[in-house]
Scaffold this motif. Structure first.
Motif, PDB file in Angstrom:
ATOM      1  N   ASP A 119      53.396   7.267  48.132  1.00 21.52           N
ATOM      2  CA  ASP A 119      53.282   6.038  47.352  1.00 21.52           C
ATOM      3  C   ASP A 119      51.859   5.499  47.310  1.00 21.52           C
ATOM      4  O   ASP A 119      51.375   5.091  46.270  1.00 21.52           O
ATOM      5  CB  ASP A 119      54.183   4.948  47.940  1.00 21.52           C
ATOM      6  CG  ASP A 119      55.660   5.270  47.756  1.00 21.52           C
ATOM      7  OD1 ASP A 119      55.965   6.335  47.178  1.00 21.52           O
ATOM      8  OD2 ASP A 119      56.501   4.473  48.206  1.00 21.52           O
ATOM      9  N   GLY A 120      51.190   5.453  48.478  1.00 22.02           N
ATOM     10  CA  GLY A 120      49.915   4.766  48.549  1.00 22.02           C
ATOM     11  C   GLY A 120      50.149   3.301  48.203  1.00 22.02           C
ATOM     12  O   GLY A 120      51.183   2.715  48.471  1.00 22.02           O
ATOM     13  N   VAL A 121      49.207   2.697  47.545  1.00 24.49           N
ATOM     14  CA  VAL A 121      49.339   1.317  47.077  1.00 24.49           C
ATOM     15  C   VAL A 121      49.277   1.342  45.563  1.00 24.49           C
ATOM     16  O   VAL A 121      48.473   2.061  44.978  1.00 24.49           O
ATOM     17  CB  VAL A 121      48.219   0.423  47.639  1.00 24.49           C
ATOM     18  CG1 VAL A 121      48.291  -0.983  47.044  1.00 24.49           C
ATOM     19  CG2 VAL A 121      48.307   0.374  49.150  1.00 24.49           C
ATOM     20  N   SER A 122      50.147   0.590  44.935  1.00 18.04           N
ATOM     21  CA  SER A 122      50.213   0.623  43.473  1.00 18.04           C
ATOM     22  C   SER A 122      48.856   0.308  42.865  1.00 18.04           C
ATOM     23  O   SER A 122      48.136  -0.573  43.321  1.00 18.04           O
ATOM     24  CB  SER A 122      51.253  -0.374  42.960  1.00 18.04           C
ATOM     25  OG  SER A 122      50.908  -1.681  43.349  1.00 18.04           O
ATOM     26  N   VAL A 123      48.529   1.074  41.856  1.00 14.54           N
ATOM     27  CA  VAL A 123      47.241   0.916  41.191  1.00 14.54           C
ATOM     28  C   VAL A 123      47.471   0.509  39.746  1.00 14.54           C
ATOM     29  O   VAL A 123      48.312   1.078  39.062  1.00 14.54           O
ATOM     30  CB  VAL A 123      46.450   2.239  41.210  1.00 14.54           C
ATOM     31  CG1 VAL A 123      45.069   2.016  40.618  1.00 14.54           C
ATOM     32  CG2 VAL A 123      46.350   2.783  42.608  1.00 14.54           C
ATOM     33  N   ASP A 124      46.747  -0.489  39.295  1.00 14.15           N
ATOM     34  CA  ASP A 124      46.870  -0.913  37.902  1.00 14.15           C
ATOM     35  C   ASP A 124      46.024   0.006  37.043  1.00 14.15           C
ATOM     36  O   ASP A 124      44.801  -0.093  37.016  1.00 14.15           O
ATOM     37  CB  ASP A 124      46.396  -2.357  37.751  1.00 14.15           C
ATOM     38  CG  ASP A 124      46.563  -2.871  36.334  1.00 14.15           C
ATOM     39  OD1 ASP A 124      47.212  -2.168  35.539  1.00 14.15           O
ATOM     40  OD2 ASP A 124      46.048  -3.963  36.033  1.00 14.15           O
ATOM     41  N   ILE A 125      46.678   0.949  36.386  1.00 11.34           N
ATOM     42  CA  ILE A 125      45.940   1.914  35.562  1.00 11.34           C
ATOM     43  C   ILE A 125      45.961   1.519  34.092  1.00 11.34           C
ATOM     44  O   ILE A 125      45.431   2.237  33.251  1.00 11.34           O
ATOM     45  CB  ILE A 125      46.514   3.333  35.726  1.00 11.34           C
ATOM     46  CG1 ILE A 125      47.969   3.368  35.268  1.00 11.34           C
ATOM     47  CG2 ILE A 125      46.355   3.829  37.129  1.00 11.34           C
ATOM     48  CD1 ILE A 125      48.552   4.771  35.253  1.00 11.34           C
ATOM     49  N   GLU A 126      46.581   0.371  33.792  1.00 11.40           N
ATOM     50  CA  GLU A 126      46.627  -0.070  32.400  1.00 11.40           C
ATOM     51  C   GLU A 126      45.503  -1.068  32.134  1.00 11.40           C
ATOM     52  O   GLU A 126      45.715  -2.177  31.658  1.00 11.40           O
ATOM     53  CB  GLU A 126      47.995  -0.686  32.091  1.00 11.40           C
ATOM     54  CG  GLU A 126      49.125   0.316  32.194  1.00 11.40           C
ATOM     55  CD  GLU A 126      50.469  -0.300  31.844  1.00 11.40           C
ATOM     56  OE1 GLU A 126      50.506  -1.517  31.581  1.00 11.40           O
ATOM     57  OE2 GLU A 126      51.460   0.432  31.834  1.00 11.40           O
TER      58      GLU A 126
END
Length: 391
Positions: free
Chosen positions: A272-279
């Motif tokens: 998972d890691g940490v959610s990344v905002d790729i948008e």
């Protein structure tokens, strides 16, 4: 003529099974592509081996309970620990009582629920009481005679089913030719399967002081027919009196379940890691800046060992791949651990940059790439690294 007719019938059946393998291969590849769009681990299926009319192995005969009871107790404990620590994870069980789901029902259940991970829990047995230790089995054809023995033992439960030849497309656990149908399936999940299996074995060895018999490639039905990373865990030998006593004790069951839970936790955090905002808005100027940043951070000086360092783990393999062209053009670090070979590439001390690199490599040749973290040269979880940086 009868023998010739039988031969043609077998050849036709084998041909159909090989065709089915190709079909499954393409289906699994499509599923893998879909899964790669969202790599968070949301659903796990826990499979307690055997059950009902199938007791599993009987151990030394000194206990009333057999393999099926031990497997169920440990499986339910693992599930309990996961549910308490990760309430957002959907924990499903192929059985929660003394029932007997068939091998096909177990795999269909995992596939129908779109699980992200499948763990099957068993106990081992051998003719010699001196055999002891734990092992974890992933799907693969690079297996030894000993591993084939395990496969035939675990797969042979299909004989308890009516019309098993029809239900399993003519598969016969004791016929070597039948294992041809395993040749294509699960290859796309090999890396992740080895990753969780290796973590399980490390926990057994380091935390529970169990003998580590390693990660094995074994042609098992339950790990080959699920379209997700999968592992079958052997907790120890019930035919070994000392291990049998340990696995029948409450402490032993808690220790083994806790080890599997810790391996799951490590696997989930890495996946998972940490959610990344790729948008984000991608202006031409930003694209140029990102390319320049990537060039700067893909290699990091080794003398910064006291800092938090994020690396990208590109893959895990059962044999060295250093001389292959898989990593051509990349400066990879080979790490040998518990009989497996891990390949890392230096990233950065900036988690956001590491996230971008992970996405970059996942979209290329390494769909299973994930981030790992180090502090003062020692590996820690990504969450621990972020906590340290946020202090």
């Amino acid at each position: 003529m009868a023998k010739l007719s039988k031969f043609y019938h077998y050849s036709e059946s084998l041909g159909k099974r090989i065709f089915l393998c190709f079909l499954l291969f393409f289906v699994f590849n499509f599923s893998s592509f879909s899964q790669s769009q969202n790599n968070n681990l949301k659903t796990i299926v826990l499979d307690a081996g055997h059950g009902g009319k199938d007791p599993g192995n009987l151990g030394t005969g000194r206990y009333k309970e057999n393999e099926k009871e031990i497997a169920l107790i440990v499986t339910l404990l693992v599930g309990k620990y996961i549910e308490e620590a990760f309430p957002e994870v959907n924990v499903l069980y192929t059985r929660k009582d003394d029932s007997y789901p068939t091998l096909r029902e177990r795999t269909d259940f995992a596939n129908d629920n779109n699980a992200d991970l499948f763990i099957s829990i068993h106990c081992d047995a051998f003719t010699k009481s001196s055999a002891h230790g734990t092992s974890s089995h992933v799907m693969g054809l690079n297996y030894s005679e000993k591993n084939l023995r395990v496969a035939q033992k675990e797969n042979s439960v299909i004989y308890l089913e009516d019309n098993y030849e029809e239900n399993y497309d003519g598969f016969d656990p004791n016929t070597p030719e039948s294992y041809i149908i395993f040749s294509l399936t699960q290859n796309i999940y090999m890396d992740q399967s080895i990753q969780i299996a290796n973590s399980v074995q490390k926990q057994f060895e380091d935390r529970v002081n169990r003998r580590n018999r390693g990660v094995k490639q074994t042609p098992l039905w339950v790990t080959s027919r699920v379209n997700m990373p999968s592992v079958l865990v052997e907790l120890g030998f019930l035919t070994n009196p000392t291990e049998e006593d340990f696995l029948h004790s409450e402490d032993g069951q808690v220790y083994m379940a806790s080890a599997i839970f810790r391996a799951f936790k490590e696997y989930k955090l890495q996946t998972d890691g940490v959610s990344v905002d790729i948008e984000e808005k991608k202006s031409d100027e930003k694209n140029v800046n990102e390319k320049q940043e990537e060039k700067k951070v893909e290699v990091i000086a080794e003398d910064k060992s006291e800092e938090i360092v994020y690396k990208i783990q590109l893959g895990t393999y059962l044999e060295s791949m250093k001389s292959s062209n898989l990593f051509s053009g990349l400066e990879v670090e080979e790490v040998k651990s518990n009989g497996t070979f891990k390949y890392l590439i230096y990233a950065t001390s900036d988690k956001k940059q590491a996230d971008k690199l992970k996405i970059k490599y996942r979209s290329g040749k390494f769909p299973g790439a994930f981030i790992i973290a180090f502090y003062k040269g020692n590996q820690i979880s990504v969450k621990e690294a972020l906590d340290l940086q946020n202090k």
